[in-house]
Enzyme design. Structure first.
Site, PDB file in Angstrom:
ATOM      1  N   CYS A  65       0.823  -1.210   0.000  1.00  0.00           N
ATOM      2  CA  CYS A  65       0.000   0.000   0.000  1.00  0.00           C
ATOM      3  C   CYS A  65       0.854   1.255   0.000  1.00  0.00           C
ATOM      4  O   CYS A  65       0.329   2.351  -0.126  1.00  0.00           O
ATOM      5  CB  CYS A  65      -0.928   0.004   1.223  1.00  0.00           C
ATOM      6  SG  CYS A  65      -0.079   0.248   2.793  1.00  0.00           S
ATOM      7  N   GLY A  66       2.149   1.116   0.201  1.00  0.00           N
ATOM      8  CA  GLY A  66       3.022   2.281   0.142  1.00  0.00           C
ATOM      9  C   GLY A  66       3.052   3.104   1.407  1.00  0.00           C
ATOM     10  O   GLY A  66       3.592   4.200   1.419  1.00  0.00           O
TER      11      GLY A  66
END
Length: 277
Positions: free
Chosen positions: A123-124
């Site tokens: 998801c970063g």
């Protein structure tokens, strides 16, 4: 020769300072005349468990053994310092490699956790592999600690003493352990606030500091609350504000979270029952 001051001691510009390096700079009134200045060092640090690289963090190149211990505890990789058999800090390509020897049981748990993440889309968010890892469950903390806010003032005044690099670079965060009487038991600094906290948590585990609270020079993010709770820290003081997610996590895990800590002022976000005037 330019002179800097650290803890009341004059520091010549040609003096070695671990975690800092010199660089020529220019000022508006002397654009053609370079002057020496200090910069905080920032290097990639790889944490390698039993030969397998786990994470790379940007950090100040000092107290990396404490960082490795604190990170391992705050991320739930180990349960106690005894789960680590050895730590070696070695130079690596463009950075530093910290080799950590885990017990077979803890290493098996780490491998299982990594396997569970395989195939999931990142998801970063701070390197976390999935959103479910944000605010992961932490066992509720007991209510065994109390702290008088009047004792915090001495610690706030002395917090800068921890930042030897920061005093000459203006570029580091500090994390300290404060005893109930307001004494700073010890502390760490780093260019990264999370790394500074991990170093402190490593020192706390090594020194077996139990009574007291953690004090950080930065804001309080959810990660800092979660790391503190994972290590059994019941009270976290921050010089700056707390985020909404930090408050949510602190409320859920019974951590007393206090922000905007200044002499004579504090904002208590959660569980004030541990505090007194």
């Amino acid at each position: 020769m330019q002179v800097f001051q650290v803890e009341g001691v004059h520091l010549r510009a040609d003096t070695a300072l671990e975690g800092a390096t010199q660089h020529s700079v220019y000022h508006p009134d002397s654009l053609h005349q370079p002057q020496p200045d200090w910069l905080a060092e920032e290097v990639p640090v790889a944490l390698v468990y039993n030969g397998i690289s786990h994470v790379v963090m940007m950090a100040s190149p000092k107290e990396l053994e404490l960082f490795a211990l604190g990170f391992s505890l705050s991320e739930g990789i180990i349960q106690s310092p005894a789960d680590i058999y050895g730590i070696d800090v070695l130079p690596a390509c463009n950075g530093i490699e910290v080799q950590i020897e885990l017990s077979s049981r803890r290493f098996a748990g780490l491998k299982e956790r990594r396997r569970a993440m395989d195939g999931r889309t990142g998801c970063g968010v701070c390197g976390v592999e999935q959103l479910a890892e944000i605010g992961k469950p932490v066992s509720p903390l007991p209510f065994t600690q109390t702290f008088s806010l009047s004792k915090l003032e001495n610690a706030l005044v002395r917090l800068r003493d921890v930042q030897k690099i920061g005093q000459v670079t203006g570029c580091t965060h500090a994390a300290s352990w404060v005893a109930p009487d307001g004494t700073l038991c010890g502390g760490s600094e780093d260019v990264g606030r999370h790394v500074a906290l991990d170093k402190l948590l490593g020192a706390r585990a090594k020194q077996e500091w139990q009574q007291g609270a953690a004090l950080v020079s930065s804001r309080a993010s959810y990660e800092m609350v979660q790391k503190s709770a994972m290590c059994g820290v019941e009270i976290l003081f921050a010089v700056s504000a707390a985020t909404s997610l930090a408050v949510e996590v602190a409320q859920r895990c019974n951590l007393t979270l206090v922000g905007f800590c200044r002499p004579g002022h504090a904002t208590i976000y959660t569980h004030p029952q541990r505090l007194s005037e």
